[in-house]
Design an enzyme around this catalytic site. Structure first.
Site, mmCIF file in Angstrom:
data_model
loop_
_atom_site.group_PDB
_atom_site.id
_atom_site.type_symbol
_atom_site.label_atom_id
_atom_site.label_comp_id
_atom_site.label_asym_id
_atom_site.label_seq_id
_atom_site.Cartn_x
_atom_site.Cartn_y
_atom_site.Cartn_z
ATOM 1 N N ARG A 197 0.816 -1.238 0.000
ATOM 2 C CA ARG A 197 0.000 0.000 0.000
ATOM 3 C C ARG A 197 0.843 1.278 0.000
ATOM 4 O O ARG A 197 0.397 2.329 0.447
ATOM 5 C CB ARG A 197 -0.963 0.026 1.180
ATOM 6 N N LYS B 192 4.248 11.149 -11.584
ATOM 7 C CA LYS B 192 3.375 10.320 -12.425
ATOM 8 C C LYS B 192 4.032 8.951 -12.573
ATOM 9 O O LYS B 192 5.204 8.860 -12.946
ATOM 10 C CB LYS B 192 3.195 10.950 -13.809
ATOM 11 N N GLU C 199 11.877 16.878 -25.314
ATOM 12 C CA GLU C 199 11.120 17.302 -24.123
ATOM 13 C C GLU C 199 11.692 18.608 -23.566
ATOM 14 O O GLU C 199 10.969 19.421 -23.009
ATOM 15 C CB GLU C 199 11.144 16.219 -23.037
ATOM 16 N N LYS D 253 9.427 22.499 -15.002
ATOM 17 C CA LYS D 253 8.479 21.423 -14.701
ATOM 18 C C LYS D 253 7.981 21.543 -13.259
ATOM 19 O O LYS D 253 6.804 21.343 -12.981
ATOM 20 C CB LYS D 253 9.103 20.047 -14.940
ATOM 21 N N GLU E 189 -3.097 17.251 -12.022
ATOM 22 C CA GLU E 189 -3.657 17.542 -13.348
ATOM 23 C C GLU E 189 -5.172 17.779 -13.270
ATOM 24 O O GLU E 189 -5.945 17.166 -13.990
ATOM 25 C CB GLU E 189 -3.329 16.391 -14.309
ATOM 26 N N ARG F 53 -1.327 21.337 -15.690
ATOM 27 C CA ARG F 53 -0.307 20.301 -15.893
ATOM 28 C C ARG F 53 -0.422 19.673 -17.291
ATOM 29 O O ARG F 53 0.575 19.203 -17.846
ATOM 30 C CB ARG F 53 -0.409 19.227 -14.799
ATOM 31 N N ASN G 252 1.883 18.148 -21.917
ATOM 32 C CA ASN G 252 1.652 17.175 -22.989
ATOM 33 C C ASN G 252 1.681 17.819 -24.368
ATOM 34 O O ASN G 252 1.189 17.227 -25.333
ATOM 35 C CB ASN G 252 0.304 16.477 -22.774
ATOM 36 N N HIS H 195 2.229 15.743 -27.468
ATOM 37 C CA HIS H 195 2.092 14.332 -27.091
ATOM 38 C C HIS H 195 0.854 13.669 -27.693
ATOM 39 O O HIS H 195 0.794 12.446 -27.759
ATOM 40 C CB HIS H 195 2.061 14.191 -25.563
ATOM 41 N N HIS I 128 1.932 10.402 -29.107
ATOM 42 C CA HIS I 128 1.499 9.098 -28.577
ATOM 43 C C HIS I 128 0.825 8.274 -29.674
ATOM 44 O O HIS I 128 1.032 7.052 -29.751
ATOM 45 C CB HIS I 128 0.507 9.289 -27.426
ATOM 46 N N HIS J 297 10.392 7.852 -27.715
ATOM 47 C CA HIS J 297 9.297 8.725 -27.283
ATOM 48 C C HIS J 297 9.539 10.188 -27.694
ATOM 49 O O HIS J 297 8.672 10.835 -28.280
ATOM 50 C CB HIS J 297 9.121 8.608 -25.764
HETATM 51 N N1 GLY Z 1 5.032 14.115 -18.421
HETATM 52 C C1 GLY Z 1 3.899 14.900 -18.168
HETATM 53 C C2 GLY Z 1 3.658 15.168 -16.720
HETATM 54 O O1 GLY Z 1 4.504 14.860 -15.904
HETATM 55 O O2 GLY Z 1 2.635 15.677 -16.370
#
Ligand code: GLY
Length: 373
Positions: free
Chosen positions: A124, A146, A188, A230, A240, A245, A249, A252, A256, A269
């Site tokens: 947990r 994330k 990025e 960031k 998000e 946030r 993207n 992306h 993606h 990527h």
């Molecule tokens: N890679 C996108 C984020 O961390 O929100």
């Protein structure tokens, strides 16, 4: 060494330590954050070969006992089967793990995302630390909590927010990183310029040759700025929820889709994101949001960074469009795009399918025009 704070509430704040030689100081960074003297390092074989011993020595010198678990990495292993193998590996460790054990994610983005997910769920929830070894992981995935894995054709469809206790970045580890991987990470980096800081984008154009060559001091400077940018976003919208946030993207949605359409085999990527950034700019132009000068600046920077910018032949735009409906930003099957309103400023916006189609067609015409030249 630079220290970038990630300010979050309820004890989740942490620091990102960036500097050459930081791997040797890993143990010192852990003192004060570790709740036990036991550390388990989770990594992939090639990273273990290059850096495993240095990491273990640094931790042992600081009084920690260490164990190491290796697992296969790469996008094709980023799934629940590998996660189950990791749970199995942790379960079989002697003595049995307790909740105070600290996990270390030593590796690239896939390692970081998977170890983060294991840390979020095993017993947990366990504490973990990110020690990224690719540029992409340093500037993006190791920061912000994330975690997760791909499911079916959905990238990162299963996951959790689980912040690391600290992030330790040693740009010297990039000396063993393949050049293609390094360039992919620069996509990025360029993204932060597009979404938050036009001066940074200019700096990247100026320093492109040094960055592509992998000059450590230049890389260290751009890693630091990327982490600051960031951290600002993560502090403002950790989960998000406000849409802020989601600006991370940029590029992306199509990126993606391209990765998925090519079964994660053709592009790194970052390469897919580079193409996706140009696609987003052209879709933004069609939507009346993005000025053409912005598209030009993005393309020129990516070309200078030796990144691909054109859509591949042999993949139907309709396939890409269908895949965008599965994007996590999509609402009721309608794709949402992050679009640049000017350099350094973006907005999240619903875009009609017809506009996406026109943007992609324009992207293809661009390739045709450059071929004729
Ligand atoms: N890679 C996108 C984020 O961390 O929100």
């Amino acid at each position: 060494m630079t220290c970038v704070p990630v300010a979050l509430s309820e004890g989740r704040s942490y620091e990102i330590h960036i500097g050459s030689g930081q791997l040797n100081l890993l143990g010192e960074h852990f003192i004060g954050i570790a709740r036990s003297s036991r550390v388990v390092i989770l990594t992939q074989p090639i990273v273990a070969r290059h850096w495993g011993e240095r990491v273990e020595t640094s931790l042992q010198d600081a009084g920690f006992t260490t164990q190491q678990l290796c697992f296969p990495s790469g996008e094709r292993y980023k799934n629940l089967t590998t996660i189950a193998r990791l749970y199995e590996g942790l379960y079989n460790l002697v003595p049995a793990l307790d909740r105070k054990t600290l996990l270390v994610a030593l590796g690239g983005g896939v390692v970081g995302d998977m170890v983060g997910y294991v840390a979020a769920t095993y017993l947990r929830g366990l504490d973990y630390v990110q020690v990224p070894t690719t540029l992409l992981a340093m500037v993006d995935s190791s920061v912000g909590g994330k975690t997760g894995v791909d499911f079916r054709e959905g990238k990162n469809l299963i996951g959790a927010f689980h912040q690391p206790r600290t992030v330790v970045i040693d740009p010297e580890v990039l000396t063993t990183l393949p050049r293609r991987e390094l360039r992919a990470g620069l996509a990025e980096v360029a993204k932060y310029g597009v979404i938050q800081d036009p001066h940074f984008l200019e700096q990247l154009q100026r320093d492109a040759a040094a960055l592509v060559r992998g000059e450590v001091t230049t890389i260290e400077a751009v890693v630091t700025r990327s982490c600051q940018l960031k951290a600002e976003v993560v502090t403002a919208d950790e989960h998000e929820e406000t849409g802020l946030r989601a600006i991370l993207n940029y590029g992306h949605t199509i990126g993606h889709a391209l990765e998925s359409a090519t079964r994660y085999r053709r592009y790194k990527h970052g390469e897919a994101v580079a193409i996706g950034m140009v696609a987003a700019a052209l879709i933004g132009e069609r939507a009346g949001v993005t000025p053409p000068s912005v598209t030009t600046a993005i393309r020129e920077t990516l070309v200078a960074l030796k990144l691909p910018t054109t859509l591949p032949e042999g993949i139907d735009d309709e396939v890409l469009i269908a895949l965008t409906a599965r994007d996590k930003k999509a609402v009721a099957g309608e794709a949402r795009f992050v679009l640049a309103t000017q350099l350094g400023t973006v907005a999240l916006q619903d875009v009609p399918v017809a506009t996406v189609r026109e943007g992609l067609a324009e992207h293809r015409r661009l390739v045709e025009r450059s071929k004729r030249r």
